[in-house]
Every structure is written in structure tokens, then in C-alpha cells.
Design an enzyme around this catalytic site. Structure first.
Site: not given
Length: 364
Positions: A294, A255, A83-84, A183, A322, A185, A109
Site C-alpha cells: 500500500q 492510497d 487496510n479496509r 505504518h 505498507e 511515515y 486497520h
């Protein structure tokens, strides 16, 4: 009953000539996973639907070159910090560190050369009840600005019941923030079958972290009750994403990090999410030891990536679930502490379970 099996096949080579292998984990009961040594990527996860038709339920790319160019982290192991991190900076033990920004002035990430771009060392771990693959990676001191040498082990395990388990363990020789995630999808209908807006999603969380326009958490968790983020009961994604909510509008969908209830005990798993594709009947549950989940609905997919079948991966083509530490936690003393120190280990477990397979087995 067939035994679980683990086999190896070539997948390509890096520019320096290093070979990259594809490992196939076969449950022996219909579920197969393919894992790449590059990025620890889950390339395929084949799961039968209610009619017995098997297809991969994760988005993937055609070849190694496509994965090396990918900036969407398809199927990858992510670190050193998922994440950030706001502005790519954090202060630890009185020293300010800088991670190279790679997302609107922030570090996403782990920075531009994160674990998703590394070649992991693979060791097969076969057994009578499950197929397992261990991947190891050493992140040196100063890697992407993070302090300390970090040793990471990731173990993918696929058992007879079709449960895919991921165990992540990290150890360090200096204090460093750590948040590892996977991660993948997910599209339970299979790639190339449109978007996931018809999927039903439930998240076992009473609160989530609102974010600013650049996806940095604003502060304390906010209750989900009465909002578009109340997913405690299964909701059709299209109905929720379409609601008039400034948080959804800013991100173009979900998100956001959902705050999970504490586990019932140290190292214990608790359910974090449920996903259901009404068309094919596949169901998936996510169980984890991590504090956050997430939820990302592929808002930035724009058709520039193509799957192995050549079809473009468009917006909302999948949903990511996530499991991780909270975003920007090194800068938020009120969040769970993400710092790993020498002499201890950070361990997390996440399981992807497919309960519809049990229903099929009972019918047979």
C-alpha cells in the site's frame, strides 16, 4: 567495530498506570531505531545522509498522550486486518462477522481499537551481529468482532549494515482473517523539511488495485503500464501526483495497493519499492514476502498533528510503504486468501535497507 546495543528508557504511563518503555536499537554503525511498547510504534529511525548528518527518517509525535490520540497510525503495528474491510463485514465458514466501522462506514486497520492502541510485551533479544526486540500481543476471541484468539509476535532487528527488519508471526485457535503491517511515515530528508513530493519513488509492480470513492477495491488488478501508477522506474512524486487521473483525484494522491510479483520461493524476500531523497542523498529499499504494497502519500495529514519539534504535519509530509495482504480480501475470493487457520502460522518479513550507507562506507 562497535557492537550493536539495545537499551531501555521510560516513555510515559497509560491512564491505568501501566508504564510504557522506549527501546533503543543501535547498530553501532550510525543507524538507530527507537521502538515503543505502546502500539509497537517506530518512534524514530535515525539514518545518516551522504554527508554523514543523521536525522530520523520517520514521522513521530512528541509524547505518549499524542500517540494515544493519533488516528493516523504513525509508526504503528497494524492489525488484526490492515487496510479496509468493506462495511466492516466479512463471512467466514458460513458466519458473518462485523468489525466496528471507523472510516466512512468501513473498517480500517482492524477497527477503532486496533493493535496500534495496545500495550505490547517486550523481550530484548541482544546478539553480537544485531540488536533485536520482540514484542508480543494476544488478541482475544471476539476482539473487534474477529473470531479466534490470535497470538502475534513482532521482532524488530537492526543489524550492523543499518538494515531494519520486521518479522511478524501470527497463530490462532480459530479461523480468522489476518493482515499485519507496519505504518511508518517516511521522509528521507528528515521531519520539518517540507513535503516528500520531491522524493523519487519506484514500485516493483505491474498492476495495482483501483478503488472506489471510499477506497474500497473495485475488483481485479489493473495494469500500471501507461498510467500514473506505472512506477516501475523511479518517478518524482510531484510529477505523478499532479497527473490528471481520477484515481489520484479521488484519494488526493496515492492510497492504493500495488500487486507485487510472487516471491522466488517460500519465505523469500523480493524488492517491493525504492525511495530516494535527491537533496540529502538518502536511499531506501523495501524488501518483503508480502503480496501487496500500500502506497500512501499522507493525503489526510492536515496539520492537526505536530512532530516532537512542534512543527505541524501537513499533507504529503511523508509517504507510507505498507507491506500487507490485499485490502478487503476476506470478501474477495479472487484475491490471495488472507484466512489463518489453527495449526498453521502466518509469517511475514519486511526489510528497510539503506544502500547509500554502503556507498559512504566505500568512500571512507
Amino acid at each position: 567495530m562497535p557492537q550493536p546495543q539495545l537499551t531501555r528508557a521510560p516513555f510515559g504511563a497509560l491512564p491505568d498506570g501501566a508504564a510504557v518503555a522506549r527501546w533503543i536499537l543501535d547498530s553501532g554503525t550510525g543507524v538507530r531505531a527507537e521502538v515503543l511498547e505502546y502500539g509497537g510504534i517506530l518512534h524514530r529511525l535515525e539514518v545518516p545522509d551522504l554527508s554523514g548528518r543523521s536525522d530520523t527518517v520517520v514521522l513521530g509525535l512528541a509524547d505518549l498522550a499524542a500517540y494515544r490520540a493519533d488516528t493516523a497510525y504513525l509508526g504503528a503495528l497494524v492489525g488484526r486486518y490492515a487496510n479496509r474491510l468493506a462495511h466492516g463485514r466479512f463471512t467466514l465458514d458460513g458466519v458473518t462477522r462485523q468489525v466496528p466501522p471507523n472510516d466512512r462506514g468501513h473498517a480500517l486497520h482492524g477497527g477503532p481499537d486496533g493493535f496500534n492502541r495496545r500495550l505490547w510485551r517486550a523481550t530484548p533479544q541482544p546478539g553480537p551481529e544485531a540488536a533485536a526486540l520482540r514484542l508480543d500481543l494476544r488478541s482475544p476471541d471476539g476482539d473487534m468482532g474477529f473470531p479466534g484468539t490470535l497470538d502475534v509476535a513482532a521482532v524488530y532487528t537492526l543489524d550492523r549494515h543499518g538494515t531494519l527488519r520486521l518479522d511478524l508471526t501470527a497463530r490462532t485457535d480459530r479461523a480468522t482473517p489476518v493482515s499485519l503491517t507496519h505504518h511508518a511515515y517516511f521522509h528521507l530528508g528528515g521531519p520539518g523539511r517540507g513535503d516528500v513530493l520531491g522524493h523519487r519513488l519506484a514500485v516493483d509492480a505491474d498492476a495495482y488495485l483501483p478503488v472506489d470513492a471510499e477506497s474500497i477495491p473495485l475488483g481485479a488488478p489493473t495494469a500500471t503500464a501507461g498510467t500514473a501508477f506505472d512506477l516501475r522506474e523511479p518517478r518524482v512524486l510531484a510529477e505523478r501526483i499532479g497527473q490528471d487521473d481520477p484515481q489520484l483525484a479521488a484519494a488526493g494522491g496515492y492510497d492504493h495497493c500495488f500487486v507485487l510479483a510472487p516471491p522466488p520461493g517460500p519465505g523469500a524476500l523480493r524488492r517491493a519499492a525504492r525511495l530516494h531523497d535527491p537533496r540529502g542523498g538518502r536511499r531506501m529499499e523495501v524488501w518483503t514476502t508480502e503480496p501487496g504494497l500500500q502506497v500512501y502519500t499522507g493525503n489526510s495529514l492536515d496539520g492537526s498533528l505536530r512532530g516532537p519539534d512542534g512543527k505541524r504535519l501537513e499533507r504529503h509530509a511523508a509517504v507510507c510503504l505498507e507491506t500487507q495482504q490485499f485490502p478487503d480480501a476476506p470478501n474477495r475470493p479472487d484475491y490471495p486468501d488472507p484466512v489463518l487457520r489453527p495449526g498453521t502460522a502466518r509469517h511475514s518479513t519486511t526489510e528497510f535497507r539503506f544502500p547509500h550507507l554502503s556507498a559512504r562506507a566505500e568512500e571512507r
